[in-house]
Design an enzyme around this catalytic site. Structure first.
Site, PDB file in Angstrom:
ATOM      1  N   GLY A 196       0.731  -1.302  -0.020  1.00 38.27           N
ATOM      2  CA  GLY A 196       0.135  -0.024   0.115  1.00 38.27           C
ATOM      3  C   GLY A 196       0.835   1.395   0.058  1.00 38.27           C
ATOM      4  N   SER A 197       0.085   2.355   0.178  1.00 41.04           N
ATOM      5  CA  SER A 197       0.868   3.656   0.358  1.00 41.04           C
ATOM      6  C   SER A 197       1.864   4.075   0.834  1.00 41.04           C
ATOM      7  CB  SER A 197      -0.415   4.823   0.818  1.00 41.04           C
ATOM      8  OG  SER A 197       0.276   5.985   0.893  1.00 41.04           O
TER       9      SER A 197
END
Lengths: 134, 338
Positions: free
Chosen positions: A61-62
């Protein structure tokens, strides 16, 4: 039991293990106000990683995950230590900026050998993991 | 961030303005170029093939590695900040050629690429990110003339459910003109990962979290919209007005907003009920105050935006194509796949 691993950061940590078979995104995947994993369908959904030795395969993810982890740390909800099967940049830098002991690439699969609730020590200076070795 | 020009008009709460103002002042004092964009190459930051870069934003990183052939690790945001200050980055991971070789083969031959929308590639990225995790995939049988928005859709979503820094798209990625080149000559013996249309359909079901049909907000721009994506919206709207009970935001960079103004699109879209919002992304800060303003159910054409809006801010999300989301804005209720 003792397992060799590669240090990501330095220092030692010990405590109760919490083990996931799934990758974790600290952004969206963990609530920084509680340390509770909140990703729907995650195998740790609803469980807190605060004050635990967090064992999981890798991050996802981010890249803002390192901000979310830092926020959890400042509020006292970060894990005490991290064991990854293979570290990636977001989780690694989260451990680096908070000074949390972290190791990865253990010689044996920690997800098979460690169960949630086990007492685990990380020695990130020597690159060692101790399981139920009080 | 928030759109400075529309702060009063959009009722941006004071606490938000104060906090963002502090961040703005710090970044300015550090001499940082204040693009406020999650989509670096769209605002003039375009590296060369082989350049070593430190880019925050997992989506932009995988784009830089896989489409431009610049070299970036999947670094946490703090690494890019530190790199800007010291002018160097640790020499590891994807900065080293030997670490850039493909690790597993992904054959997408079974998908109906001729009929595919960028949203379908986002669903593909969602599915494969989960399956692959942190490896370096080598994709074969993608359409050779795949549109940049479709490529973006695939890559930016792979890094939501997975942790790819680089994906070799054979025939598209500069380092992957052939399968052999992508694997640096060592093609694995194990069978390729294959994807069925059912996997894509299931991914749609996983990405959406909403149940309620009435939609409070249609929001685009995760990552921030390109001019081309905005022109797509203009074409689909074709002069029709947004439903009075639904807001419609297009989030983009201030550069693209300026272009919209120059081209007359800003006022034209505004008259139809569409707001161009600069300096924010469709998955970040605005959801904080939108929730306070009563927004609960959103429609979004980004799987990435859906994940973060739901998990970070508790929004109920519908995910679909740009066309489905635009039609939703017009009728006020979800018009896409359920």
């Amino acid at each position: 039991m003792e397992i060799k691993a590669k240090p990501v950061t330095s220092g030692t940590a010990e405590g109760e293990a919490i083990v996931s078979r799934m990758a974790i995104s600290f952004t969206g995947g963990m609530d920084p106000d509680t340390g509770i994993i909140r990703e729907p369908g995650h195998d740790l959904e609803g469980k807190s990683v605060a004050d635990k030795i967090l064992v999981f395969p890798t991050g996802k993810g981010s890249t803002t995950g390192s901000w979310q982890f830092y926020a959890a740390f400042k509020r006292g909800h970060a894990p005490r230590g991290i064991i990854n099967v293979k570290a990636e940049g977001v989780v690694a830098v989260s451990a680096i900026i908070t000074g949390i002991p972290m190791v990865h690439e253990p010689e044996k699969n920690p997800i098979e050998l460690i169960q949630s609730g086990d007492f685990v020590k990380i020695d990130a200076d020597k690159g060692l993991i101790y399981i139920n070795d009080q | 961030m928030y759109d400075f020009d529309q702060a009063d008009d959009m009722n941006i709460p004071m606490y938000h303005r104060v906090r963002q103002g502090k961040i703005h002042d710090v970044l300015k004092s550090l001499g940082i170029v204040l693009t406020y964009s999650c989509h670096h190459y769209l605002v003039g930051n375009v590296p060369r093939f082989g350049d070593h870069i430190a880019w925050a934003s997992s989506g932009s990183q995988v784009f830089a590695n896989s489409v431009i052939g610049a070299r970036s690790n999947r670094d946490g945001d703090h690494v890019a900040l530190a790199a800007a200050i010291v002018g160097a980055i640790p020499e590891w991971g994807l900065h080293l050629e030997e670490n850039r070789k493909g690790e597993l083969l992904v054959d997408v031959n079974a998908l109906h690429h001729d009929a595919y929308d960028p949203a379908d590639y986002k669903a593909l990225g969602w599915h494969l990110g989960k399956r692959i995790g942190a490896g370096i995939p080598v994709f074969i049988n993608l359409p050779p003339h795949m549109h940049i928005e479709a490529i973006k859709g695939l890559l930016y979503t792979l890094t939501v459910t997975g942790a790819m820094g680089l994906a070799h798209l054979v025939g598209i990625t500069p380092e992957a003109p052939t399968i052999e080149a992508a694997f640096l000559g060592r093609i694995p013996q194990s069978p390729a990962i294959t994807v069925s249309q059912k996997d894509i359909d299931n991914a749609y079901g996983e990405i959406s979290s909403a149940k309620e049909e009435k939609v409070d907000l249609v929001i685009f721009g995760c990552p921030q919209c390109s001019m081309q994506e905005i022109q797509d919206v203009v074409r689909i709207l074709n002069g029709r007005k947004v439903h009075p009970g639904t807001q419609f935001w297009i989030c983009t960079s201030s550069w693209v907003k300026l272009l919209c103004e120059r081209m007359g699109l800003l006022d034209m879209l505004r008259s139809l009920g569409v707001r161009i919002v600069a300096d924010v992304g469709a998955a970040d800060g605005p959801h904080l105050y939108l929730r306070e303003q009563g927004v609960r159910v959103i429609a979004i054409n980004s799987a990435r935006g859906s994940y973060y809006a739901h998990n970070l801010f508790g929004m109920e999300t519908w995910f679909g194509s740009t066309r489905e989301c635009v039609e939703t804005a017009l009728s006020g209720k979800w018009e896409g796949k359920k």
